[in-house]
Design a protein around this motif. Structure first.
Motif, short mmCIF file in Angstrom:
data_model
loop_
_atom_site.label_atom_id
_atom_site.label_comp_id
_atom_site.label_asym_id
_atom_site.label_seq_id
_atom_site.Cartn_x
_atom_site.Cartn_y
_atom_site.Cartn_z
N ASN A 53 58.40 -114.27 8.58
CA ASN A 53 58.99 -113.03 9.05
C ASN A 53 59.70 -113.35 10.36
OD1 ASN A 53 59.63 -110.49 9.93
ND2 ASN A 53 57.56 -109.67 9.78
N ALA A 54 61.01 -113.63 10.28
CA ALA A 54 61.78 -114.07 11.44
C ALA A 54 62.97 -113.15 11.68
CB ALA A 54 62.27 -115.49 11.23
N THR A 55 63.22 -112.85 12.95
CA THR A 55 64.32 -111.98 13.33
C THR A 55 65.09 -112.60 14.50
OG1 THR A 55 62.97 -110.07 12.74
CG2 THR A 55 64.93 -109.64 14.07
N PRO A 56 66.42 -112.82 14.35
CA PRO A 56 67.19 -113.34 15.47
C PRO A 56 67.42 -112.25 16.51
CG PRO A 56 68.63 -112.92 13.61
CD PRO A 56 67.22 -112.63 13.15
N VAL A 57 67.23 -112.61 17.79
CA VAL A 57 67.40 -111.64 18.88
C VAL A 57 68.06 -112.36 20.06
CG1 VAL A 57 66.24 -110.07 20.48
CG2 VAL A 57 65.29 -110.44 18.20
N ASP A 58 69.30 -112.05 20.37
CA ASP A 58 69.97 -112.47 21.59
C ASP A 58 69.62 -113.88 22.09
OD1 ASP A 58 71.83 -111.91 23.60
OD2 ASP A 58 70.26 -111.30 24.99
N GLY A 59 69.89 -114.90 21.30
CA GLY A 59 69.70 -116.27 21.73
C GLY A 59 68.38 -116.91 21.34
N TYR A 60 67.50 -116.19 20.68
CA TYR A 60 66.22 -116.73 20.24
C TYR A 60 65.80 -116.04 18.96
CZ TYR A 60 64.36 -112.59 22.64
OH TYR A 60 64.10 -111.31 23.05
N VAL A 61 64.66 -116.47 18.41
CA VAL A 61 64.16 -115.90 17.16
C VAL A 61 62.72 -115.48 17.38
CG1 VAL A 61 63.61 -116.37 14.73
CG2 VAL A 61 65.65 -117.38 15.77
N ILE A 62 62.38 -114.29 16.91
CA ILE A 62 61.00 -113.80 16.96
C ILE A 62 60.39 -114.00 15.58
CG2 ILE A 62 59.51 -111.79 17.21
CD1 ILE A 62 61.51 -110.70 19.22
N VAL A 63 59.24 -114.65 15.54
CA VAL A 63 58.51 -114.86 14.29
C VAL A 63 57.16 -114.15 14.42
CG1 VAL A 63 57.47 -116.55 12.74
CG2 VAL A 63 59.60 -117.08 13.90
#
Length: 95
Positions: A53-63
Motif C-alpha cells: 500500500n504505497a502512495t507518492p507524496v511530494d518527493g517521497y512515498v508513504i507505505v
C-alpha cells in the motif's frame, strides 16, 4: 583506508538499522535494484505492483503495512532504490 572503512560502516548502519524494523520483503525489494532515475511516482508504482500500500507524496512515498507507516525517499545514485524511515504507529486509512 579510514575513509573506506567509514563508508563501509555507514552503509552497514543504513542497511541493518531499518532491516530490524521493516518488512523483510520490502527491504529485499528495495535493495535488489538500483535506479538513479527513479522518481517517487515510479517507486510507488513498483511497490503497488508488488502488493504494498504505497502512495507518492511530494518527493517521497508513504507505505502503510499493518499498523506501521514508513517513509521512503528515492536515493538516486546510492545503492538500492530508497532510504527508509519509520515505522511509526499509524491510524491512517487510505481510501
Amino acid at each position: 583506508m579510514y575513509r573506506n572503512m567509514s563508508v563501509f560502516v555507514f552503509m552497514m548502519l543504513v542497511l541493518l538499522v531499518p532491516a530490524s524494523c521493516v518488512d523483510a520483503g520490502l527491504m529485499e525489494l528495495l535493495s535488489s535494484y538500483d535506479d538513479p532515475l527513479m522518481t517517487p511516482l515510479d517507486l510507488a508504482f513498483l511497490l503497488v505492483t508488488h502488493g504494498y500500500n504505497a502512495t507518492p507524496v511530494d518527493g517521497y512515498v508513504i507505505v502503510v503495512a499493518g499498523n506501521s507507516t514508513y517513509t521512503l525517499v528515492p536515493n538516486g545514485e546510492q545503492p538500492g532504490l530508497a532510504d527508509i524511515s519509520g515505522p511509526k504507529s499509524s491510524s491512517l486509512t487510505f481510501n
